[in-house]
Design a protein around this motif. Structure first.
Motif: not given
Length: 342
Positions: A147, A150-153, A156-158, A207
Motif C-alpha cells: 500500500d 503504491r502511494n509513494e513510488c 509502482t503508482s503508475r 482503486e
C-alpha cells in the motif's frame, strides 16, 4: 558477626550497600505483536500488568495504552536505562516494561552487561510474550508495504493490470525453473515474487477500474473468494462426501467446477495463449477425462506431429512441456561442453 549483603549499582553507577533482607525484585519485558489487534493480550500478560508495582512504556503512542487505561492499569511514559530499571526493582518490586513486538535490544543488552559484570544483585528477568503471531501474519506486513509503495513510488503508482501482465508470466516461469532446479532458496524467493504479483494486482484493484461498473475489490476479497472456492471444491474435507483416492478427489473437483462454471464444452476455460505443448496436453486431458472419442486432426507440417506427441505424452502421464525443457537443458549443457565451459 553478620555478613553484609552484596552491594548493588545505583543510578549513579556507584556501588551502594544493600540491606541483608532486600529482595532483588523482578523485571518483566512484555512484548506484543503489532499484527494482533491491540488489547488482545494473553491472560499471563494481564496478570503481570495488574500485579506490577510499575508499568513503563517508552512509546507515548503505543496502541496498547488505551486498553491498559480502560483496564485500570497506569503506564508511565519512561525510557529507563538498565541501571535505572534495576534500581526501580529495589525492595522486591516488580516492574513491567511494555515493548514492541521486536523487543528493546539496547535495554536487554544493557541488562546482560550488568548481569555479566558480577557486581550487581540482579532482579529476576522474564520475557513475556503478550500476543503471538498467527500463521500468515507476515502477509499483513506485505499488504501494508504494498500500500505504501503504491502511494509513494513513482514507478509502482503508475502501473496497471495490463502493464503488469507480462511480469506474472515471467515470475511463473522463474518459479517453475526453481522447482526443476531443486534450489530451495531460489524456490522461496520465486514464491515471494509470484505472491507479489497477486498483492500488486489486488492493490490496483482497490482503486476500481476505468469502466463505470468496475467495482473495486481488495486482497481480502481475493482471499475470501479463494477460501469459498476451496471449501466448496473439497466436500470430502469440509462436507459429507468421501474420497479415498486422488482420483476420487479429482472427480469431486471436476464435478463442482462444472456446476460453478456452467460450461457447455470441455474446452471452456482452457487458455489458448499458453505454450503450445501445454495447450495440446490440456486439451487431451479434457478429452480423456470426459471419455470422448475425438480423432486427432491430420495435416501436413511439424505442428500436427508435435500435437500427436503431446497427446501421447499426456496419455502416458508425462508433462510434454517439462519433458521438452529437460531435453532443452541437456542440449544447453552439451552446447556449453562443446564451447569448453565444462
Amino acid at each position: 558477626m553478620n555478613a553484609e549483603a552484596p552491594g548493588r549499582v545505583g543510578a549513579s553507577g556507584r556501588t551502594e550497600p544493600s540491606g541483608p533482607a532486600e529482595a532483588p525484585g523482578r523485571i518483566v519485558l512484555l512484548t506484543a505483536s503489532h499484527r494482533v489487534a491491540p488489547g488482545l493480550l494473553s491472560w499471563p500478560a494481564w496478570q503481570a500488568l495488574r500485579a506490577a508495582d510499575r508499568v513503563l512504556c517508552a512509546e507515548p503512542d503505543n496502541p496498547q495504552l488505551p486498553y491498559l487505561r480502560e483496564a485500570g492499569v497506569t503506564a508511565e511514559h519512561s525510557v529507563p536505562t538498565a541501571h535505572e530499571l534495576v534500581d526501580a526493582c529495589a525492595g522486591g518490586r516488580t516492574v513491567v516494561v511494555l515493548t514492541g513486538g521486536e523487543g528493546n535490544q539496547p535495554l536487554t543488552d544493557g541488562l546482560a552487561r550488568l548481569a555479566g559484570s558480577g557486581r550487581v544483585s540482579m532482579p529476576d528477568l522474564e520475557l513475556l510474550p503478550g500476543s503471538y503471531d498467527l500463521p500468515g501474519a507476515r502477509l499483513l506486513d506485505l499488504v501494508q508495504i504494498m500500500d505504501r509503495i503504491r502511494n509513494e513510488c513513482p514507478w509502482t503508482s503508475r502501473k496497471t493490470h495490463e502493464g503488469l501482465a507480462k511480469y506474472a508470466i515471467e515470475e511463473a516461469y522463474e518459479l517453475v525453473e526453481a522447482i526443476e532446479d531443486g534450489d530451495r532458496d531460489e524456490l522461496r524467493e520465486e514464491l515471494g515474487d509470484v505472491l507479489l504479483q497477486v498483492v500488486f494486482h489486488a492493490r490496483i484493484a482497490e482503486e476500481g477500474g476505468p469502466g463505470e461498473g468496475d467495482e473495486p475489490f481488495s486482497v481480502d476479497d481475493v482471499a475470501a473468494t479463494l477460501v469459498e472456492k476451496l471449501i466448496h471444491r473439497h466436500p470430502h474435507v469440509f462436507g459429507d462426501e468421501t474420497a479415498e483416492t486422488p482420483e476420487d478427489v479429482h472427480a469431486h473437483w471436476l464435478r463442482t467446477k462444472a456446476v460453478e462454471k456452467r460450461r457447455t464444452s470441455v474446452t471452456d476455460g482452457v487458455p489458448l495463449g499458453q505454450p503450445g505443448l501445454a495447450l495440446a496436453a490440456k486439451l487431451a486431458s479434457r478429452v480423456r477425462t470426459a471419455g470422448l472419442d475425438v480423432p486427432l486432426p491430420t495435416g501436413r507440417g511439424i505442428g500436427y506431429e508435435l500435437l500427436a506427441l503431446a497427446v501421447r505424452a499426456e496419455r502416458d502421464g508425462v508433462d510434454p512441456e517439462a519433458a521438452l525443457r529437460a531435453a532443452g537443458r541437456a542440449y544447453r549443457d552439451a552446447i556449453r561442453a562443446a564451447e569448453g565451459h565444462g
